[in-house]
Design an enzyme around this catalytic site. Sequence first.
Site, PDB file in Angstrom:
ATOM      1  N   LYS A  27       0.783  -0.919  -0.074  1.00  0.00           N
ATOM      2  CA  LYS A  27      -0.114   0.021  -0.212  1.00  0.00           C
ATOM      3  C   LYS A  27       0.800   1.194  -0.120  1.00  0.00           C
ATOM      4  CE  LYS A  27      -4.209  -1.166   2.079  1.00  0.00           C
ATOM      5  NZ  LYS A  27      -4.735  -0.894   3.551  1.00  0.00           N
ATOM      6  N   GLY A  39      -5.356  19.836 -19.804  1.00  0.00           N
ATOM      7  CA  GLY A  39      -5.662  19.821 -21.098  1.00  0.00           C
ATOM      8  C   GLY A  39      -5.030  20.991 -21.797  1.00  0.00           C
ATOM      9  N   ASN A 185       6.674  21.267 -31.859  1.00  0.00           N
ATOM     10  CA  ASN A 185       7.764  20.968 -31.428  1.00  0.00           C
ATOM     11  C   ASN A 185       8.509  20.224 -32.710  1.00  0.00           C
ATOM     12  OD1 ASN A 185       6.891  18.439 -30.999  1.00  0.00           O
ATOM     13  ND2 ASN A 185       6.740  18.732 -28.864  1.00  0.00           N
ATOM     14  N   ASP A 254       2.457  25.085 -23.379  1.00  0.00           N
ATOM     15  CA  ASP A 254       1.202  25.835 -23.140  1.00  0.00           C
ATOM     16  C   ASP A 254       1.533  27.204 -22.514  1.00  0.00           C
ATOM     17  OD1 ASP A 254      -0.247  23.695 -23.758  1.00  0.00           O
ATOM     18  OD2 ASP A 254      -0.288  22.788 -21.684  1.00  0.00           O
TER      19      ASP A 254
HETATM   20  N1  LIG Z   1      15.025  22.558 -20.744  1.00  0.00           N
HETATM   21  C1  LIG Z   1      14.569  23.921 -20.960  1.00  0.00           C
HETATM   22  N2  LIG Z   1      15.003  25.150 -20.645  1.00  0.00           N
HETATM   23  C2  LIG Z   1      14.915  26.166 -21.125  1.00  0.00           C
HETATM   24  N3  LIG Z   1      13.677  26.543 -21.469  1.00  0.00           N
HETATM   25  C3  LIG Z   1      12.954  25.475 -21.898  1.00  0.00           C
HETATM   26  C4  LIG Z   1      13.284  24.113 -21.640  1.00  0.00           C
HETATM   27  N4  LIG Z   1      12.373  23.474 -22.201  1.00  0.00           N
HETATM   28  C5  LIG Z   1      11.467  24.332 -22.492  1.00  0.00           C
HETATM   29  N5  LIG Z   1      11.626  25.364 -22.512  1.00  0.00           N
HETATM   30  C6  LIG Z   1      10.968  26.583 -22.803  1.00  0.00           C
HETATM   31  O1  LIG Z   1       9.504  26.279 -23.204  1.00  0.00           O
HETATM   32  C7  LIG Z   1       9.372  26.561 -24.579  1.00  0.00           C
HETATM   33  C8  LIG Z   1       8.359  25.382 -25.178  1.00  0.00           C
HETATM   34  O2  LIG Z   1       9.045  24.190 -24.698  1.00  0.00           O
HETATM   35  P1  LIG Z   1       9.180  22.850 -25.865  1.00  0.00           P
HETATM   36  O3  LIG Z   1       9.806  23.090 -26.981  1.00  0.00           O
HETATM   37  O4  LIG Z   1       9.526  21.770 -24.803  1.00  0.00           O
HETATM   38  O5  LIG Z   1       7.553  22.645 -26.311  1.00  0.00           O
HETATM   39  P2  LIG Z   1       6.568  21.440 -26.383  1.00  0.00           P
HETATM   40  O6  LIG Z   1       7.473  20.216 -26.670  1.00  0.00           O
HETATM   41  O7  LIG Z   1       5.551  21.924 -27.074  1.00  0.00           O
HETATM   42  O8  LIG Z   1       6.262  21.108 -24.608  1.00  0.00           O
HETATM   43  P3  LIG Z   1       4.950  20.676 -23.992  1.00  0.00           P
HETATM   44  O9  LIG Z   1       5.471  19.183 -23.611  1.00  0.00           O
HETATM   45  O10 LIG Z   1       4.613  21.371 -22.780  1.00  0.00           O
HETATM   46  O11 LIG Z   1       3.953  20.544 -24.900  1.00  0.00           O
HETATM   47  C9  LIG Z   1      10.781  26.538 -25.240  1.00  0.00           C
HETATM   48  O12 LIG Z   1      10.767  27.394 -26.586  1.00  0.00           O
HETATM   49  C10 LIG Z   1      11.602  27.182 -24.178  1.00  0.00           C
HETATM   50  O13 LIG Z   1      11.168  28.418 -24.012  1.00  0.00           O
HETATM   51 MG   LIG Z   2       3.156  21.056 -26.804  1.00  0.00          MG
END
Ligand SMILES: Nc1ncnc2c1ncn2[C@@H]1O[C@H](COP(=O)(O)OP(=O)(O)OP(=O)(O)O)[C@@H](O)[C@H]1O
Ligand SMILES: [Mg+2]
Length: 313
Positions: A27, A39, A185, A254
């Site tokens: 547990k 979301g 991304n 987001d």
């Molecule tokens: N390790 C990091 N260090 C600094 N800034 C970061 C890092 N990871 C993300 N960011 C910031 O957040 C923004 C968006 O991140 P990312 O490219 O990971 O988006 P994503 O893959 O759409 O994320 P999510 O998983 O929230 O959908 C980047 O452009 C940057 O400004």
């Molecule tokens: Mg994303």
Amino acid sequence: MSKIITVTFNPTIDKSTSIAALMPEKKLKCAAPRFEPGGGGINVARAIKKLGGEALAVYPAGGYSGKFLNELMAREGVTMHAVPTKSHTRENLIVFDRSTSLQYRFGMPGSEVLEEEWRQLLTDIENSGAEYIIASGSLPPGMPDDIFGWIADIARKIKAKLIVDTSGEALKKAVDKGVFLLKPNLGELSSLVGKEEVSHESVDEIAKEIIGRDCCQAIIVSLGSAGARLITKDEVIQVIPPVVKRLSTVGAGDSMVAGVILSLSRGMDLKEAMKYGVACGTAATLNPGTELCKPEDVEKLYKLMSTTGAHQQ
Ligand SMILES: Nc1ncnc2c1ncn2[C@@H]1O[C@H](COP(=O)(O)OP(=O)(O)OP(=O)(O)O)[C@@H](O)[C@H]1O
Ligand SMILES: [Mg+2]
């Protein structure tokens, strides 16, 4: 400020807790849980609120959990329009293991949204008076994967600017219909053009090709700690954030979308809006768990980026 609405077809309540150590059979004694609305679009609306703006969050919600979701949104002061559904809103579980400092994220399948319910959502979007529509997040089971394409048609009809942040087929179908801005991304950009992966070097070429097909006006490719790249018909700009001590990247994307669109709605140009968005994304990584960006961190990072000239080509 222009009116912003966010659309979330697959909302959730994120329940976060921690345990001493993850072990089978035993547990596991959990710490007091924290409940947050979740979301894609819901998080964008919450981040806009934190940044001092206003966005209407539109989403389906049902059952006891749906009522709780609406209550959590009201507690944060986020304006919402929830279309009632027969199914119960899903709940996800996020567990932090204190012995390893690792976080486990258990995602439940989305709750079914019936055709009459999603049609109601579309009607409400059409009548919302929105100038910016941010459609973000995954789709629940049974939802047609061209639904963001339908929203693209609505956006054109009501002259709203549509921003889509999703993945897979749903993203492809939205792009085919034409949108204002995309924020993929690298992984999402790859699947958009049917590739396993794309290199940093080929990002500009792929984005230009998509823009050349008149599928969107601008693409902001987010690159994690490397920041983001803005590609339009005429220019390519990279914004690199300062190096920070990252705690959790959950909600970074987001927060970034929130920063970009809030800035655009306040009259900033795309370049400056992206810089503010990167500051918001990076600010989100300073917080543990699912917490979004804090305005004081955003301001510090944004100022730092302005003085160090973080714009690069
Ligand atoms: N390790 C990091 N260090 C600094 N800034 C970061 C890092 N990871 C993300 N960011 C910031 O957040 C923004 C968006 O991140 P990312 O490219 O990971 O988006 P994503 O893959 O759409 O994320 P999510 O998983 O929230 O959908 C980047 O452009 C940057 O400004
Ligand atoms: Mg994303």
